[in-house]
Enzyme design. Structure first.
Site, PDB file in Angstrom:
ATOM      1  N   GLU A  32     -18.403  -9.531   4.956  1.00 39.60           N
ATOM      2  CA  GLU A  32     -17.817  -8.199   4.724  1.00 39.60           C
ATOM      3  C   GLU A  32     -16.668  -7.913   5.690  1.00 39.60           C
ATOM      4  OE1 GLU A  32     -19.263  -4.673   6.476  1.00 39.60           O
ATOM      5  OE2 GLU A  32     -21.215  -5.533   6.967  1.00 39.60           O
ATOM      6  N   LYS A  93     -12.708   2.826   4.271  1.00 41.50           N
ATOM      7  CA  LYS A  93     -14.037   2.203   4.263  1.00 41.50           C
ATOM      8  C   LYS A  93     -14.564   2.307   2.831  1.00 41.50           C
ATOM      9  CE  LYS A  93     -18.709   3.125   5.937  1.00 41.50           C
ATOM     10  NZ  LYS A  93     -19.566   3.934   6.815  1.00 41.50           N
ATOM     11  N   VAL A 113     -21.298  -3.329   2.947  1.00 39.93           N
ATOM     12  CA  VAL A 113     -22.262  -4.228   2.313  1.00 39.93           C
ATOM     13  C   VAL A 113     -22.261  -4.003   0.795  1.00 39.93           C
ATOM     14  CG1 VAL A 113     -24.731  -4.732   2.065  1.00 39.93           C
ATOM     15  CG2 VAL A 113     -23.708  -4.529   4.351  1.00 39.93           C
ATOM     16  N   ASP A 145     -28.650  11.736   3.461  1.00 42.00           N
ATOM     17  CA  ASP A 145     -27.781  10.611   3.821  1.00 42.00           C
ATOM     18  C   ASP A 145     -28.527   9.286   3.671  1.00 42.00           C
ATOM     19  OD1 ASP A 145     -25.944   8.840   4.815  1.00 42.00           O
ATOM     20  OD2 ASP A 145     -25.496   9.965   6.635  1.00 42.00           O
ATOM     21  N   SER A 147     -27.627   5.328   2.556  1.00 41.58           N
ATOM     22  CA  SER A 147     -26.504   4.436   2.279  1.00 41.58           C
ATOM     23  C   SER A 147     -26.569   3.868   0.862  1.00 41.58           C
ATOM     24  CB  SER A 147     -26.503   3.277   3.274  1.00 41.58           C
ATOM     25  OG  SER A 147     -25.485   2.361   2.947  1.00 41.58           O
ATOM     26  N   ALA A 148     -25.383   3.777   0.252  1.00 38.86           N
ATOM     27  CA  ALA A 148     -25.292   3.162  -1.079  1.00 38.86           C
ATOM     28  C   ALA A 148     -25.623   1.668  -1.023  1.00 38.86           C
ATOM     29  CB  ALA A 148     -23.891   3.376  -1.651  1.00 38.86           C
ATOM     30  N   ASP A 149     -25.682   1.097   0.185  1.00 42.02           N
ATOM     31  CA  ASP A 149     -26.088  -0.315   0.305  1.00 42.02           C
ATOM     32  C   ASP A 149     -27.454  -0.546  -0.342  1.00 42.02           C
ATOM     33  OD1 ASP A 149     -23.822  -0.638   1.872  1.00 42.02           O
ATOM     34  OD2 ASP A 149     -24.906  -0.976   3.757  1.00 42.02           O
ATOM     35  N   LYS A 166     -30.389  -1.058  12.150  1.00 44.04           N
ATOM     36  CA  LYS A 166     -30.443  -0.378  13.445  1.00 44.04           C
ATOM     37  C   LYS A 166     -31.395   0.796  13.422  1.00 44.04           C
ATOM     38  CE  LYS A 166     -25.951  -1.070  15.246  1.00 44.04           C
ATOM     39  NZ  LYS A 166     -25.338  -1.649  14.047  1.00 44.04           N
TER      40      LYS A 166
END
Ligand code: PSU
Ligand code: MN
Length: 311
Positions: A32, A93, A113, A145, A147-149, A166
């Site tokens: 990435e 981003k 990602v 919140d 992540s779309a990952d 993390k």
């Protein structure tokens, strides 16, 4: 999985090295670019990107760093392109939602990602190495919140080799989300889910495998069974670079407070926290970050090579 003709060359192009690898049916590992543009400071970001590519070559595969440049998906970047991404301030981003408009506007963007998985799948690349994935943020029950990952992992057929996630995230909720969406999360040579800088998040890894060939077997079994999604291979940071869990948790708690204080939200949160943690650890977290990405690159290359040998 090597159909490069789905998109016209004005929308997707491969570097000569990647093009040749795909034509010859060689193993390719996607990388990435958000980690370069928004995850690490210059010049360490560019230096690391090149070293990571070299590790993939040394382990028998071809690296394909992915980014959007002037609206085009580039699979495999030249030195000049990497340098540009590492230095430029106006690189977007890109997650799934961002990709179409930024391409239509012919702008530059670094792929997260999620977006890297989309581009890798378009280019027929099934294995991808990175540092950490996005996940369910702490407090997501209030601010949503997530992540779309995570969603991407459930719908795009790419295996993501990472060092877990993390603890800036809510790791138990992240694992629950992945379970609900049917995403295999495999601890590599470990029974515990790794927490990026630290080897042990205190949570069990949902699955375990001790061999790259076995993981390649799982990836091809997903395809055989008609699964559409990807997987996570969670590879703990090497012992020599692992950070102490208690100390990291304190630092992460302070970084999260600073983010709230500075009013950071949305896509700015992850880059803000990463930079803050580097500052607060006097660069030690950056060294750990680099070590774990390299470790993931090696494993991803081994898996990609195995996958080719099995097919
Ligand atoms: N986690 C890290 N390092 C990173 C990222 C996440 O430890 O560089 C980057 C990846 O590109 C990931 C993205 O896909 O941040 C997730 O951003 P968000 O949380 O805004 O979805
Ligand atoms: Mn987010």
């Amino acid at each position: 999985m090597s159909d490069l003709k789905k998109l016209p060359s004005r929308l997707l192009s491969c570097s000569p090295e990647v093009q040749e690898a795909v034509e010859q049916g060689r193993a390719v590992v996607a990388l990435e670019s958000t980690i370069i543009a928004h995850g690490m400071p210059y010049p360490k970001n560019v230096e690391t990107a090149r070293e990571v590519e070299q590790i993939i070559r040394e382990n028998g595969a071809v690296p394909a760093t992915i980014a959007v440049l002037e609206g085009k998906i580039c699979i495999g970047l030249s030195d000049d392109q990497l340098e540009h991404l590492g230095k430029a301030e106006n690189v977007a981003k890109l997650s799934r939602r961002d990709l179409p408009l930024i391409m239509a506007q012919k702008r530059d963007g670094a792929t997260t990602v999620a977006a890297t998985m989309i581009c890798a799948a378009l280019a027929g690349i099934g294995v991808f190495a990175t540092g950490g994935i996005g996940g369910v943020h702490r407090g997501a029950e209030q601010d949503f919140d997530i992540s779309a990952d995570l969603e991407e992992l459930s719908q795009t057929p790419v295996a993501v080799v990472c060092a877990g996630a993390k603890s800036i995230l809510d790791l138990p909720k992240t694992l629950e989300y992945l379970e609900t969406h049917g995403v295999p999360v495999v601890g590599y040579k470990t029974d515990v889910f790794p927490a990026f800088y630290c080897q042990d998040s205190g949570l069990a890894a949902p699955l375990r495998s001790d061999s790259a060939a076995e993981i390649a077997g799982m990836i091809s079994m997903q395809r055989t069974l008609g699964y559409v999604g990807g997987s996570i291979v969670a590879n703990p940071i090497p012992d020599s670079h692992a950070m102490e869990t208690g100390q990291m948790n304190d630092i992460i708690a302070q970084a999260l407070e600073a983010a709230v204080h500075d009013g950071i939200h949305g896509k700015g949160v992850t880059p803000y926290l990463l930079a803050k943690i580097v500052e607060m650890t006097d660069g030690a977290s950056l060294k750990a970050n680099i070590a774990l990405v390299k470790n993931n690159a090696k494993l991803a290359a081994e898996i990609a090579v195995s996958l080719k040998n099995q097919s």
